[in-house]
Motif scaffolding. Structure first.
Motif, PDB file in Angstrom:
ATOM      1  N   TRP A 260       4.406  60.579  45.720  1.00 44.30           N
ATOM      2  CA  TRP A 260       4.864  59.842  46.900  1.00 44.30           C
ATOM      3  C   TRP A 260       6.313  59.400  46.740  1.00 44.30           C
ATOM      4  O   TRP A 260       7.063  59.335  47.714  1.00 44.30           O
ATOM      5  N   GLY A 261       6.720  59.106  45.524  1.00 42.91           N
ATOM      6  CA  GLY A 261       8.124  58.796  45.274  1.00 42.91           C
ATOM      7  C   GLY A 261       9.026  59.975  45.573  1.00 42.91           C
ATOM      8  O   GLY A 261      10.091  59.827  46.181  1.00 42.91           O
ATOM      9  N   VAL A 262       8.604  61.161  45.169  1.00 39.49           N
ATOM     10  CA  VAL A 262       9.370  62.379  45.459  1.00 39.49           C
ATOM     11  C   VAL A 262       9.445  62.606  46.968  1.00 39.49           C
ATOM     12  O   VAL A 262      10.503  62.938  47.512  1.00 39.49           O
ATOM     13  N   VAL A 263       8.321  62.418  47.642  1.00 42.95           N
ATOM     14  CA  VAL A 263       8.298  62.588  49.102  1.00 42.95           C
ATOM     15  C   VAL A 263       9.257  61.599  49.772  1.00 42.95           C
ATOM     16  O   VAL A 263      10.005  61.961  50.680  1.00 42.95           O
ATOM     17  N   GLY A 264       9.254  60.355  49.313  1.00 41.17           N
ATOM     18  CA  GLY A 264      10.145  59.349  49.880  1.00 41.17           C
ATOM     19  C   GLY A 264      11.605  59.697  49.671  1.00 41.17           C
ATOM     20  O   GLY A 264      12.431  59.578  50.594  1.00 41.17           O
ATOM     21  N   ALA A 265      11.965  60.133  48.465  1.00 38.90           N
ATOM     22  CA  ALA A 265      13.353  60.494  48.171  1.00 38.90           C
ATOM     23  C   ALA A 265      13.794  61.696  48.995  1.00 38.90           C
ATOM     24  O   ALA A 265      14.901  61.708  49.561  1.00 38.90           O
ATOM     25  N   LEU A 266      12.938  62.705  49.087  1.00 38.54           N
ATOM     26  CA  LEU A 266      13.302  63.891  49.870  1.00 38.54           C
ATOM     27  C   LEU A 266      13.381  63.587  51.360  1.00 38.54           C
ATOM     28  O   LEU A 266      14.236  64.139  52.066  1.00 38.54           O
ATOM     29  N   ALA A 267      12.522  62.708  51.848  1.00 38.63           N
ATOM     30  CA  ALA A 267      12.589  62.321  53.262  1.00 38.63           C
ATOM     31  C   ALA A 267      13.903  61.593  53.538  1.00 38.63           C
ATOM     32  O   ALA A 267      14.545  61.829  54.573  1.00 38.63           O
TER      33      ALA A 267
ATOM     34  N   VAL B  58       5.531  51.012  45.126  1.00 44.62           N
ATOM     35  CA  VAL B  58       4.695  50.418  46.172  1.00 44.62           C
ATOM     36  C   VAL B  58       3.358  51.142  46.266  1.00 44.62           C
ATOM     37  O   VAL B  58       2.307  50.498  46.376  1.00 44.62           O
ATOM     38  N   THR B  59       3.369  52.464  46.199  1.00 43.31           N
ATOM     39  CA  THR B  59       2.094  53.176  46.277  1.00 43.31           C
ATOM     40  C   THR B  59       1.237  52.929  45.044  1.00 43.31           C
ATOM     41  O   THR B  59       0.010  52.872  45.145  1.00 43.31           O
ATOM     42  N   TYR B  60       1.853  52.761  43.883  1.00 44.40           N
ATOM     43  CA  TYR B  60       1.077  52.474  42.675  1.00 44.40           C
ATOM     44  C   TYR B  60       0.382  51.122  42.794  1.00 44.40           C
ATOM     45  O   TYR B  60      -0.767  50.970  42.399  1.00 44.40           O
ATOM     46  N   VAL B  61       1.085  50.148  43.355  1.00 42.33           N
ATOM     47  CA  VAL B  61       0.520  48.802  43.478  1.00 42.33           C
ATOM     48  C   VAL B  61      -0.528  48.739  44.592  1.00 42.33           C
ATOM     49  O   VAL B  61      -1.570  48.101  44.446  1.00 42.33           O
TER      50      VAL B  61
ATOM     51  N   ARG C  65      -3.873  58.368  39.555  1.00 37.31           N
ATOM     52  CA  ARG C  65      -3.167  57.311  40.288  1.00 37.31           C
ATOM     53  C   ARG C  65      -1.660  57.384  40.041  1.00 37.31           C
ATOM     54  O   ARG C  65      -0.855  57.276  40.969  1.00 37.31           O
ATOM     55  N   ARG C  66      -1.267  57.581  38.794  1.00 39.14           N
ATOM     56  CA  ARG C  66       0.158  57.671  38.466  1.00 39.14           C
ATOM     57  C   ARG C  66       0.777  58.931  39.060  1.00 39.14           C
ATOM     58  O   ARG C  66       1.887  58.909  39.592  1.00 39.14           O
ATOM     59  N   LYS C  67       0.058  60.046  38.976  1.00 48.03           N
ATOM     60  CA  LYS C  67       0.557  61.302  39.532  1.00 48.03           C
ATOM     61  C   LYS C  67       0.756  61.185  41.039  1.00 48.03           C
ATOM     62  O   LYS C  67       1.775  61.622  41.582  1.00 48.03           O
TER      63      LYS C  67
ATOM     64  N   GLU D 203      -2.322  51.258  46.060  1.00 49.60           N
ATOM     65  CA  GLU D 203      -3.401  52.243  46.116  1.00 49.60           C
ATOM     66  C   GLU D 203      -4.787  51.633  45.890  1.00 49.60           C
ATOM     67  O   GLU D 203      -5.724  51.972  46.623  1.00 49.60           O
ATOM     68  N   PRO D 204      -4.984  50.727  44.929  1.00 47.61           N
ATOM     69  CA  PRO D 204      -6.321  50.140  44.778  1.00 47.61           C
ATOM     70  C   PRO D 204      -6.772  49.363  46.020  1.00 47.61           C
ATOM     71  O   PRO D 204      -7.959  49.356  46.357  1.00 47.61           O
ATOM     72  N   ARG D 205      -5.851  48.735  46.702  1.00 51.20           N
ATOM     73  CA  ARG D 205      -6.216  48.001  47.920  1.00 51.20           C
ATOM     74  C   ARG D 205      -6.610  48.945  49.043  1.00 51.20           C
ATOM     75  O   ARG D 205      -7.488  48.647  49.838  1.00 51.20           O
ATOM     76  N   ILE D 206      -5.948  50.072  49.108  1.00 51.08           N
ATOM     77  CA  ILE D 206      -6.242  51.029  50.173  1.00 51.08           C
ATOM     78  C   ILE D 206      -7.602  51.699  49.928  1.00 51.08           C
ATOM     79  O   ILE D 206      -8.404  51.856  50.830  1.00 51.08           O
ATOM     80  N   HIS D 207      -7.867  52.085  48.686  1.00 55.14           N
ATOM     81  CA  HIS D 207      -9.123  52.755  48.362  1.00 55.14           C
ATOM     82  C   HIS D 207     -10.283  51.771  48.199  1.00 55.14           C
ATOM     83  O   HIS D 207     -11.429  52.170  48.308  1.00 55.14           O
ATOM     84  N   GLY D 208      -9.995  50.540  47.906  1.00 51.23           N
ATOM     85  CA  GLY D 208     -11.041  49.524  47.769  1.00 51.23           C
ATOM     86  C   GLY D 208     -11.636  49.481  46.364  1.00 51.23           C
ATOM     87  O   GLY D 208     -11.994  50.495  45.799  1.00 51.23           O
ATOM     88  N   ASN D 209     -11.693  48.295  45.809  1.00 50.16           N
ATOM     89  CA  ASN D 209     -12.316  48.018  44.506  1.00 50.16           C
ATOM     90  C   ASN D 209     -11.676  48.802  43.349  1.00 50.16           C
ATOM     91  O   ASN D 209     -12.313  49.031  42.334  1.00 50.16           O
ATOM     92  N   GLY D 210     -10.432  49.246  43.492  1.00 56.77           N
ATOM     93  CA  GLY D 210      -9.750  49.905  42.400  1.00 56.77           C
ATOM     94  C   GLY D 210     -10.218  51.319  42.108  1.00 56.77           C
ATOM     95  O   GLY D 210      -9.847  51.902  41.117  1.00 56.77           O
TER      96      GLY D 210
END
Length: 68
Positions: free
Chosen positions: A11-18, A54-57, A4-6, A59-66
């Motif tokens: 995604w942070g790297v992708v956001g910065a490069l974008a 934002v993706t760290y927070v 999850r952290r990785k 991600e559990p909602r997107i995948h469901g049940n953590g």
């Protein structure tokens, strides 16, 4: 490092490069930018940190049940 952290960091790297790619495209179209590269770098770090957080927070909602 947990998957999850990785994932969030990547995604942070992708956001910065974008963001930096968008800035480069804008600088190619508009030649009269007076903002220094250091400001763009700082904003890119802010965008990357925000994307990672934002993706760290969310991600559990997107995948469901953590589950990842």
């Amino acid at each position: 490092m947990t998957p999850r952290r990785k994932s969030s960091l990547l995604w942070g790297v992708v956001g910065a490069l974008a963001f930096l790619a968008l800035v480069q495209g804008y600088r190619l179209l508009v030649e009269s930018l007076t903002v220094s590269a250091a400001v763009f770098g700082a904003v890119a770090l802010l965008v990357g940190a925000t994307a990672a957080g934002v993706t760290y927070v969310l991600e559990p909602r997107i995948h469901g049940n953590g589950r990842s």
